[in-house]
Motif scaffolding. Structure first.
Motif, PDB file in Angstrom:
ATOM      1  N   ALA A 206      30.175  48.859  50.734  1.00 48.69           N
ATOM      2  CA  ALA A 206      30.328  50.204  50.191  1.00 48.69           C
ATOM      3  C   ALA A 206      29.985  50.238  48.708  1.00 48.69           C
ATOM      4  CB  ALA A 206      31.758  50.698  50.415  1.00 48.69           C
ATOM      5  N   ALA A 207      30.437  49.219  47.970  1.00 49.13           N
ATOM      6  CA  ALA A 207      30.154  49.163  46.534  1.00 49.13           C
ATOM      7  C   ALA A 207      28.656  49.078  46.279  1.00 49.13           C
ATOM      8  CB  ALA A 207      30.876  47.968  45.911  1.00 49.13           C
ATOM      9  N   LYS A 208      27.958  48.256  47.071  1.00 49.87           N
ATOM     10  CA  LYS A 208      26.508  48.125  46.898  1.00 49.87           C
ATOM     11  C   LYS A 208      25.811  49.448  47.209  1.00 49.87           C
ATOM     12  CE  LYS A 208      22.368  45.841  48.679  1.00 49.87           C
ATOM     13  NZ  LYS A 208      21.779  44.690  49.379  1.00 49.87           N
ATOM     14  N   GLU A 209      26.172  50.063  48.330  1.00 43.65           N
ATOM     15  CA  GLU A 209      25.504  51.309  48.701  1.00 43.65           C
ATOM     16  C   GLU A 209      25.732  52.405  47.664  1.00 43.65           C
ATOM     17  OE1 GLU A 209      24.999  54.525  52.345  1.00 43.65           O
ATOM     18  OE2 GLU A 209      26.549  52.973  52.496  1.00 43.65           O
ATOM     19  N   LEU A 210      26.977  52.541  47.205  1.00 43.57           N
ATOM     20  CA  LEU A 210      27.273  53.574  46.210  1.00 43.57           C
ATOM     21  C   LEU A 210      26.504  53.336  44.916  1.00 43.57           C
ATOM     22  CD1 LEU A 210      31.096  53.940  46.789  1.00 43.57           C
ATOM     23  CD2 LEU A 210      29.412  55.783  47.031  1.00 43.57           C
ATOM     24  N   ALA A 211      26.435  52.082  44.482  1.00 43.63           N
ATOM     25  CA  ALA A 211      25.727  51.776  43.235  1.00 43.63           C
ATOM     26  C   ALA A 211      24.243  52.104  43.349  1.00 43.63           C
ATOM     27  CB  ALA A 211      25.924  50.312  42.878  1.00 43.63           C
ATOM     28  N   GLY A 214      23.659  55.851  43.880  1.00 39.09           N
ATOM     29  CA  GLY A 214      24.034  56.565  42.672  1.00 39.09           C
ATOM     30  C   GLY A 214      22.888  56.754  41.697  1.00 39.09           C
ATOM     31  N   LYS A 215      21.887  55.888  41.773  1.00 40.97           N
ATOM     32  CA  LYS A 215      20.736  56.017  40.867  1.00 40.97           C
ATOM     33  C   LYS A 215      19.959  57.302  41.129  1.00 40.97           C
ATOM     34  CE  LYS A 215      18.996  51.960  41.870  1.00 40.97           C
ATOM     35  NZ  LYS A 215      18.127  50.757  41.816  1.00 40.97           N
ATOM     36  N   ASP A 216      20.087  57.839  42.358  1.00 41.11           N
ATOM     37  CA  ASP A 216      19.355  59.053  42.711  1.00 41.11           C
ATOM     38  C   ASP A 216      20.261  60.272  42.811  1.00 41.11           C
ATOM     39  OD1 ASP A 216      16.888  57.673  42.946  1.00 41.11           O
ATOM     40  OD2 ASP A 216      17.499  56.937  44.919  1.00 41.11           O
ATOM     41  N   MET A 217      21.525  60.117  42.367  1.00 41.69           N
ATOM     42  CA  MET A 217      22.468  61.241  42.410  1.00 41.69           C
ATOM     43  C   MET A 217      22.924  61.596  41.007  1.00 41.69           C
ATOM     44  SD  MET A 217      24.975  60.503  45.701  1.00 41.69           S
ATOM     45  CE  MET A 217      25.493  58.861  45.212  1.00 41.69           C
ATOM     46  N   ASP A 218      23.301  62.856  40.822  1.00 46.15           N
ATOM     47  CA  ASP A 218      23.934  63.211  39.559  1.00 46.15           C
ATOM     48  C   ASP A 218      25.336  62.617  39.540  1.00 46.15           C
ATOM     49  OD1 ASP A 218      26.022  65.488  40.336  1.00 46.15           O
ATOM     50  OD2 ASP A 218      24.181  65.845  41.478  1.00 46.15           O
ATOM     51  N   LEU A 219      25.926  62.504  38.353  1.00 46.37           N
ATOM     52  CA  LEU A 219      27.206  61.818  38.203  1.00 46.37           C
ATOM     53  C   LEU A 219      28.321  62.495  39.001  1.00 46.37           C
ATOM     54  CD1 LEU A 219      28.866  59.585  36.901  1.00 46.37           C
ATOM     55  CD2 LEU A 219      29.189  61.070  34.899  1.00 46.37           C
ATOM     56  N   THR A 220      28.350  63.816  38.999  1.00 43.14           N
ATOM     57  CA  THR A 220      29.407  64.521  39.718  1.00 43.14           C
ATOM     58  C   THR A 220      29.368  64.196  41.210  1.00 43.14           C
ATOM     59  OG1 THR A 220      29.371  66.341  38.127  1.00 43.14           O
ATOM     60  CG2 THR A 220      30.351  66.800  40.283  1.00 43.14           C
ATOM     61  N   GLY A 222      27.996  61.518  42.557  1.00 45.52           N
ATOM     62  CA  GLY A 222      28.327  60.107  42.714  1.00 45.52           C
ATOM     63  C   GLY A 222      29.819  59.854  42.670  1.00 45.52           C
ATOM     64  N   LEU A 223      30.509  60.511  41.750  1.00 47.30           N
ATOM     65  CA  LEU A 223      31.957  60.351  41.651  1.00 47.30           C
ATOM     66  C   LEU A 223      32.659  60.883  42.900  1.00 47.30           C
ATOM     67  CD1 LEU A 223      32.459  61.369  37.918  1.00 47.30           C
ATOM     68  CD2 LEU A 223      32.670  59.077  38.888  1.00 47.30           C
ATOM     69  N   ARG A 224      32.151  61.989  43.431  1.00 48.89           N
ATOM     70  CA  ARG A 224      32.732  62.542  44.651  1.00 48.89           C
ATOM     71  C   ARG A 224      32.525  61.585  45.823  1.00 48.89           C
ATOM     72  NH1 ARG A 224      36.853  64.838  46.920  1.00 48.89           N
ATOM     73  NH2 ARG A 224      36.354  66.297  48.609  1.00 48.89           N
ATOM     74  N   MET A 225      31.342  60.997  45.914  1.00 49.56           N
ATOM     75  CA  MET A 225      31.065  60.024  46.980  1.00 49.56           C
ATOM     76  C   MET A 225      32.010  58.834  46.866  1.00 49.56           C
ATOM     77  SD  MET A 225      28.835  61.107  49.095  1.00 49.56           S
ATOM     78  CE  MET A 225      28.487  59.552  49.924  1.00 49.56           C
ATOM     79  N   GLU A 226      32.285  58.393  45.646  1.00 46.81           N
ATOM     80  CA  GLU A 226      33.252  57.307  45.449  1.00 46.81           C
ATOM     81  C   GLU A 226      34.612  57.668  46.038  1.00 46.81           C
ATOM     82  OE1 GLU A 226      32.135  54.747  41.450  1.00 46.81           O
ATOM     83  OE2 GLU A 226      33.596  56.375  41.328  1.00 46.81           O
ATOM     84  N   GLN A 227      35.065  58.879  45.754  1.00 48.36           N
ATOM     85  CA  GLN A 227      36.369  59.316  46.259  1.00 48.36           C
ATOM     86  C   GLN A 227      36.403  59.278  47.786  1.00 48.36           C
ATOM     87  OE1 GLN A 227      36.593  63.217  44.309  1.00 48.36           O
ATOM     88  NE2 GLN A 227      38.421  62.497  43.234  1.00 48.36           N
TER      89      GLN A 227
END
Length: 257
Positions: A206-211, A214-220, A222-227
């Protein structure tokens, strides 16, 4: 043709085994490498993979140019975009991949390296994207990843001149994690692999996929996906095992469930 594949204690070691040709890859080798990545992706007993080359002269020099010149692919191949996918071209492998560079890392070797997560290099290793000297470009992600993995001027120098850099320069610019003496590359890669394999596999993936996503997502976003992903992980058996092992002062026994 040989793409060797071994698994021990959750660690897959993929070896491009053609040392007499500096581990250059023809169509059969690329196909075999694609099959190896699918096996890493789909096998529940594999938590992390290492890719390396046989011998101590080369990791891989990429495509075996002579074989492709002798048997050029038809233009129709350009639209078979799901066929024989590679780690650095289309195939999604969320298990961590470590590159053990035991010598020359040229052309397709560089693009393969840039598709991995951690990199260990022998002190005699060299790196280059020399395709412009052959009248072509570094495909399989070479032009697309180099600017995100090296400083702009260094990346463009390698891309446009085709000149090589040594292991210490690769370390200085962050292309590799560690440089070790000749003969110790695989051992250093396995040290990384064992530490990763000991962690919770679902959380690692999960950490690898999110990272990466995340390079192709805006921060907001990306943070929501983390949650959302963290909420899913909290419901797993591994999320209960981790705190329990910590409280009981014992190594955790993660099962990927």
């Amino acid at each position: 043709m040989s793409i060797d594949f071994e698994v021990e204690d959750g660690i897959a070691v993929i070896t491009i085994n053609r040392p007499e040709k500096l581990n250059a890859m023809d169509a059969d080798h690329y196909r075999g490498l694609s099959e190896a990545w699918v096996r890493v992706r789909d096998s529940l007993d594999i938590r992390v993979a290492i890719v390396t080359g046989a011998g101590e002269r080369a990791f891989t020099t990429g495509a075996d140019i002579k074989s492709f010149i002798a048997s050029p692919l038809p233009y129709s191949e350009m639209w078979l975009t799901q066929r024989d996918q590679l780690l650095n071209r289309g195939l999604e492998v969320w298990k961590p991949v470590i590159c053990a560079v035991n010598g020359l890392c040229l052309g397709g070797g560089m693009t393969l390296l840039m598709g991995t997560d951690l990199r260990v290099a022998a002190e005699h290793a060299t790196f280059s994207l020399a395709e412009v000297k052959r009248g072509v470009i570094p495909a399989n992600g070479g032009t697309q990843r180099v600017l995100s993995q090296l400083p702009h001027a260094i990346a463009m120098e390698m891309l446009l001149t085709g000149d090589s850099i040594d292991a210490q320069a690769a370390l200085r610019w962050g292309l590799v994690n560690k440089v070790v003496p000749k003969g110790e590359v695989l051992a250093a890669a396995k040290d990384y692999a064992r530490r990763i394999a000991a962690a919770a596999p679902l959380a690692v993936q999960a950490a690898k996929e999110l990272a990466i996503r995340g390079k192709d997502m805006d921060l907001t976003t990306g943070l929501r996906m983390e949650q959302l992903i963290n909420r899913v992980l909290q419901a797993t058996e591994d999320a209960r095992e981790g705190p329990a092992a910590f409280a009981e002062k014992r190594p955790p026994n993660f099962q990927g469930r």
